[in-house]
Design a protein around this motif. Structure first.
Motif, short mmCIF file in Angstrom:
data_model
loop_
_atom_site.label_atom_id
_atom_site.label_comp_id
_atom_site.label_asym_id
_atom_site.label_seq_id
_atom_site.Cartn_x
_atom_site.Cartn_y
_atom_site.Cartn_z
N LYS A 22 5.40 35.18 5.79
CA LYS A 22 4.56 36.20 5.15
C LYS A 22 3.15 36.22 5.74
O LYS A 22 2.53 37.28 5.85
N ARG A 23 2.64 35.06 6.11
CA ARG A 23 1.34 35.01 6.78
C ARG A 23 1.36 35.85 8.05
O ARG A 23 0.35 36.47 8.43
N GLU A 81 -3.15 27.21 -1.69
CA GLU A 81 -4.40 27.96 -1.59
C GLU A 81 -4.51 28.74 -0.27
O GLU A 81 -5.05 29.84 -0.24
N ASP A 82 -3.99 28.19 0.82
CA ASP A 82 -4.08 28.91 2.09
C ASP A 82 -3.20 30.15 2.07
O ASP A 82 -3.58 31.21 2.59
N PHE A 83 -2.02 30.05 1.45
CA PHE A 83 -1.17 31.23 1.33
C PHE A 83 -1.84 32.30 0.49
O PHE A 83 -1.83 33.50 0.83
N LEU A 84 -2.47 31.89 -0.61
CA LEU A 84 -3.18 32.86 -1.45
C LEU A 84 -4.34 33.48 -0.68
O LEU A 84 -4.61 34.69 -0.79
N ARG A 85 -5.03 32.69 0.13
CA ARG A 85 -6.12 33.24 0.95
C ARG A 85 -5.59 34.30 1.91
O ARG A 85 -6.21 35.34 2.11
N ALA A 86 -4.42 34.04 2.50
CA ALA A 86 -3.82 35.02 3.40
C ALA A 86 -3.53 36.32 2.67
O ALA A 86 -3.83 37.42 3.17
N LEU A 87 -2.97 36.23 1.45
CA LEU A 87 -2.69 37.45 0.68
C LEU A 87 -3.96 38.20 0.34
O LEU A 87 -3.96 39.45 0.25
#
Length: 514
Positions: A257-258, A469-475
């Motif tokens: 997804k990123r 948190e990094d995945f949420l930052r990407a979104l």
């Protein structure tokens, strides 16, 4: 071979034991033959042999009027040593063919060497094709070479005629032994190879199918600082240089997804994933799946893609859309049946669970005779009811759709049904073979979902997801509407090849220690 290994080919010993001589008579004899060859100046393990022909090709292209020159190599599977002429069969990667060896033609030294050979030895033969008096297409050897001396006898089945029927004795058929010694299984049960040839064909066709759409095949990390993308327990390891705990991935979803965030319209990955779970006919802790993510699509579009993919794969590999799986004749011809998980439970259990609370769901499970872990939540209760009473009854391909939100924290909320997400699983032969969402791309809602998962972990659900948190930052940078798909390759191969255990489609499945 070292002195230690010559005494103990398996080189197996406990820490407080020195390897001891433990060879049966046959192995002792083969070791002596090996030494005789060495003493005669013959290398039992030469470097190469130039193969020009294969067994089945020789048989298929045989012309009686022509003595076609050939060079074949393979493992001796039968052997009849006679005075000045002998016959033996070799098995190569394509099949078997008979070899005729005559002392006057190959010479005394070569023929004496042949007398030191056994079933299981690998040889190279140069000669020409001919047909024996009994009509068997064979190779008349003009020279031969030992390519590998076998020290351990292979368990060759024997056939006898009993009451007019052929009966096989001493077959290498014990399943556990076959899985532990797949190399022997492939030698003595060559039909097993076809399953793995088909497995390769399945993966090859799927890769071609995805690539032809313009989607990019990628690779993402196997070692991850935060595992996610599925509800499962991970395997844990430690990176010494960074002094940090890492996890073998349970899924590759969050990294793919990123890449959609980064601007790719479609990405896919054939991945080894690892889940610290039990082992049974449908589960292996190390397994293969392909995950696909396509921008600007939803789960309705993905259902149609899955129908086409499974149908075309069956036609490509089996030349038929019908397969025999777990004793059932299954058609993979579209369209597949579609049924929401709530409606499926009502249809097969007679229980309407729509909108029910956790307490009410527990009562439904109790009425059905299902014992539940007191720590699990509403979503897991629904999953347990479905898995126990519905899934085994779904034999023909069926899309189970529209799951409760709690069961699918990475899926987008249903566009018209509150409390439901846009998700489907494909069930075939009573087992899930793929999973798909309209992917959640609202970072605020995604954070809320992952934080709810964290609370479930606090209740004792070890499979609940972790806040990444990094995945949420990407979104938060923005991900377009997206459809995602995960297909279990092992289960799909089981379906296509008609195998009833995941261990029959994995070369080296995990087993308890011997």
């Amino acid at each position: 071979m070292s002195k230690e290994n010559a005494q103990n080919p398996d080189n197996q010993h406990t820490p407080d034991q020195t390897p001891q001589l433990s060879l049966n008579d046959q192995m002792q004899r083969r070791l002596e033959e090996r030494q005789h060859l060495l003493d005669a100046g013959i290398n039992p393990y030469p470097c190469h042999f130039d193969v020009t022909s294969f067994s089945l090709d020789i048989i298929a292209n045989f012309r009686e009027e022509a003595k076609e020159p050939v060079a074949v190599a393979g493992r001796i599977m039968t052997i009849r040593k006679m005075g000045k002429a002998s016959f033996f069969h070799i098995q190569d990667s394509k099949g078997k063919i008979q070899i005729y060896l005559k002392k006057d033609e190959v010479g005394d030294t070569a023929y004496d060497t042949f007398k030191l050979l056994d079933i299981g030895d690998i040889v190279g033969v140069k000669g020409y094709t001919f047909k024996t008096r009994t009509g068997e297409i064979s190779v008349h050897a003009e020279s031969f070479e030992l390519l590998s001396k076998s020290l351990r006898p292979i368990p060759v089945p024997k056939e006898k005629e009993v009451d007019g029927e052929k009966v096989v004795f001493d077959a290498f058929s014990d399943r556990e032994q076959r899985y532990r010694q797949r190399y022997v299984d492939l030698i003595v049960n060559p039909e097993v190879r076809q399953t793995f040839i088909k497995r390769s064909a399945v993966v090859s066709f799927m890769r071609q199918f995805f690539s032809s759409q313009g989607w990019l095949e990628v690779e993402t990390p196997i070692l991850q600082p935060i595992y996610g993308g599925a509800a499962a327990r991970p395997f844990t390891t430690h990176h010494n240089a960074l002094d940090m705990e890492l996890y073998l991935r349970i899924a590759n979803e969050l990294y793919l997804k990123r890449l959609i965030v980064g601007g790719f319209d479609g990405v896919f990955e054939f991945a080894k994933d690892f889940r610290n779970e039990g082992i049974d006919r449908f589960h292996n802790p190390e397994f293969t799946q392909v995950e696909l993510y396509v921008a600007y699509k939803d789960y309705n579009w993905m259902m149609e893609l899955v129908e086409e993919l499974f149908y075309r794969t069956a036609l490509e590999v089996n030349k038929s859309e019908v397969t025999l799986f777990l004793g059932n004749e299954i058609s993979l011809k579209p369209p597949f049946k579609r049924l929401s998980i709530i409606d499926a439970i009502e249809e097969y259990c007679g229980k309407n669970i729509r909108g029910k609370s956790e307490v009410e769901l527990r009562n439904v499970a109790k009425d059905l005779g299902l014992e539940l872990d007191p720590k699990i939540s509403s979503g897991k209760i629904i999953d347990e009811i479905f898995g126990e009473f519905v899934e085994p009854k779904l034999i023909q391909p069926t899309f189970i759709t529209d799951y409760p939100t709690e069961m699918s924290p990475l899926a987008k909320e249903h566009r018209s049904q509150p409390g439901i997400v846009e998700r489907f699983e494909l069930i075939v032969g009573g087992k899930e073979v793929c999973n798909s969402f309209s992917e959640l791309n609202d970072p605020v809602v995604q954070r809320e979902r992952l934080e709810s998962q964290a609370k479930l972990r606090q209740r004792g659900d070890e499979e609940a997801m972790i806040v990444d948190e990094d995945f949420l930052r990407a979104l938060e940078y923005g991900m377009p509407p997206c459809a995602g798909l995960g297909i279990g390759i092992d289960r799909m191969v089981m379906l296509i090849t008609g195998q009833d255990s995941i261990r029959d489609v994995i070369f080296f499945p995990h087993m308890k220690p011997e």
